[in-house]
Write a protein that holds these residues in place. Structure first.
Motif, short mmCIF file in Angstrom:
data_model
loop_
_atom_site.label_atom_id
_atom_site.label_comp_id
_atom_site.label_asym_id
_atom_site.label_seq_id
_atom_site.Cartn_x
_atom_site.Cartn_y
_atom_site.Cartn_z
N PRO A 107 0.84 -1.21 0.00
CA PRO A 107 0.00 0.00 0.00
C PRO A 107 0.88 1.25 0.00
N ALA A 108 0.25 2.39 -0.12
CA ALA A 108 0.99 3.65 -0.01
C ALA A 108 1.37 3.94 1.45
N ARG A 109 0.52 3.48 2.38
CA ARG A 109 0.76 3.77 3.79
C ARG A 109 0.45 2.56 4.66
N LEU A 110 1.34 2.31 5.61
CA LEU A 110 1.17 1.26 6.61
C LEU A 110 1.17 1.90 7.99
N ILE A 111 0.23 1.49 8.82
CA ILE A 111 0.13 2.00 10.18
C ILE A 111 -0.04 0.82 11.12
N TYR A 112 0.83 0.72 12.12
CA TYR A 112 0.82 -0.40 13.05
C TYR A 112 0.57 0.11 14.46
N LEU A 113 -0.36 -0.53 15.17
CA LEU A 113 -0.66 -0.14 16.53
C LEU A 113 0.37 -0.70 17.49
N SER A 114 0.99 0.20 18.22
CA SER A 114 1.98 -0.14 19.22
C SER A 114 1.38 0.10 20.61
N SER A 115 2.24 0.30 21.58
CA SER A 115 1.82 0.58 22.95
C SER A 115 3.02 1.14 23.69
N SER A 116 2.77 2.00 24.67
CA SER A 116 3.88 2.48 25.50
C SER A 116 4.57 1.31 26.20
N MET A 117 3.85 0.21 26.37
CA MET A 117 4.43 -0.96 27.04
C MET A 117 5.50 -1.64 26.19
N HIS A 118 5.64 -1.24 24.92
CA HIS A 118 6.69 -1.84 24.10
C HIS A 118 8.08 -1.53 24.67
N ARG A 119 8.16 -0.46 25.47
CA ARG A 119 9.46 -0.07 26.00
C ARG A 119 10.01 -1.05 27.03
N THR A 120 9.16 -1.93 27.55
CA THR A 120 9.63 -2.97 28.46
C THR A 120 9.65 -4.34 27.79
N GLY A 121 9.56 -4.36 26.46
CA GLY A 121 9.63 -5.61 25.72
C GLY A 121 11.05 -6.14 25.63
N SER A 122 11.16 -7.41 25.33
CA SER A 122 12.45 -8.09 25.25
C SER A 122 12.98 -8.14 23.82
N THR A 123 14.29 -8.02 23.69
CA THR A 123 14.94 -8.18 22.39
C THR A 123 15.42 -9.61 22.17
N SER A 157 5.01 4.54 3.01
CA SER A 157 5.36 5.07 4.33
C SER A 157 4.87 4.09 5.40
N SER A 158 5.57 4.08 6.51
CA SER A 158 5.23 3.15 7.59
C SER A 158 5.44 3.83 8.93
N HIS A 159 4.43 3.73 9.78
CA HIS A 159 4.48 4.38 11.09
C HIS A 159 3.95 3.43 12.17
N ALA A 160 4.39 3.67 13.41
CA ALA A 160 3.83 2.99 14.59
C ALA A 160 3.10 4.02 15.43
N VAL A 161 1.99 3.61 16.05
CA VAL A 161 1.16 4.52 16.83
C VAL A 161 0.88 3.91 18.20
N ASP A 162 1.16 4.69 19.23
CA ASP A 162 0.71 4.38 20.59
C ASP A 162 -0.62 5.10 20.80
N PRO A 163 -1.73 4.37 20.88
CA PRO A 163 -3.03 5.04 21.03
C PRO A 163 -3.31 5.51 22.44
N GLY A 164 -2.46 5.14 23.38
CA GLY A 164 -2.70 5.46 24.78
C GLY A 164 -3.49 4.35 25.48
N TRP A 165 -3.59 4.48 26.78
CA TRP A 165 -4.36 3.52 27.58
C TRP A 165 -5.80 4.01 27.62
N VAL A 166 -6.61 3.46 26.75
CA VAL A 166 -7.96 3.97 26.54
C VAL A 166 -9.01 2.96 27.02
N PRO A 167 -10.20 3.44 27.39
CA PRO A 167 -11.23 2.57 27.96
C PRO A 167 -12.00 1.76 26.92
#
Length: 238
Positions: A107-123, A157-167
């Motif tokens: 596609p012309a654009r890719l968008i992937y949902l991330s999370s702030s919790m990715h910062r404690t993920g393992s490599t 184009s490709s982006h990651a998005v943290d949507p926040g901790w939402v209800p």
């Protein structure tokens, strides 16, 4: 007017994203695991189509890609589907976005949902191979995939998005972030042409943030893609 696929759109952020895009006049195809959950005729009437499949099952991920191909080449694909708990989190949050990306026309654009919790993920990618990864791990890996593709596919184009901790159903009633803001960045990235950076951003509420260092590390990006290729048997096109 763009042709846009949104995965995991039966409820929550995915449904809100799909409806906002449809209300703006775009042709929106939604993915759902269970079509029985689509009970609102007003929503389904505004969408161009629906594809179905369980993204926790590799065979059904292939089926979703085949169904999506019937609509032609998408302008935008928003990889929104996600689950919280292992072992499904590995497949739904990381493997499914990878396989769909690899199998579908670029596609012309890719968008992937991330999370702030990715910062404690393992490599440690043995956790992916062994199927013992956490939600945090899966979000680090899909963020890494998003940023890897930003420099690999010319014209996409490709982006990651943290949507926040939402209800939402997954976030729970006690979530402290704004539900509407949770989908606005995805809609904005899908439809606006004056986004800076034009690719490779990690976003939270239309502002870039610094992701986990590994997500921007080219060596780790390459290792992740090799592991995903080996695990799924699906090669990422150059």
């Amino acid at each position: 007017m763009a042709l846009i696929l949104v995965t995991g759109a039966s409820s929550g952020l995915g449904r809100n994203t799909a409806n906002a895009l449809a209300d703006d006049g775009h042709d929106v195809v939604v993915h759902v695991r269970n079509p029985d959950r689509l009970t609102d005729a007003g929503d389904t009437a505004r969408w161009k189509g629906v594809v179905t499949g369980d993204l926790a099952e590799l065979e059904e991920i292939h089926g979703v890609a085949r169904q999506a191909a019937e609509f032609g080449r998408f302008d935008v694909v928003i990889h929104n589907a996600g689950v919280l708990h292992s072992p499904e989190a590995i497949t739904v949050n990381t493997v499914a976005p990878y396989v769909l990306t690899a199998l579908m026309d670029k596609p012309a654009r890719l968008i992937y949902l991330s999370s702030s919790m990715h910062r404690t993920g393992s490599t440690d990618l043995r956790r992916l191979t062994d199927g013992i990864a956490s939600y945090d791990d899966s979000k680090l890996w899909v963020t890494t995939l998003a940023l890897a593709l930003a420099s690999r596919w010319e014209g996409t184009s490709s982006h990651a998005v943290d949507p926040g901790w939402v209800p939402t159903r997954m976030g729970g009633a006690g979530a402290s972030d704004d539900l509407v803001a949770g989908h606005q960045t995805q809609v904005w990235l899908a439809t606006h042409h004056d986004v800076t950076p034009g690719t490779g951003g990690y976003w939270y509420h239309q502002q870039t943030q610094t992701p986990h260092p590994a997500a921007q590390d080219e060596e780790f990006q390459a290792r992740l893609i090799r592991v995903l290729e080996s695990r799924t048997g699906v090669q990422l096109r150059p």
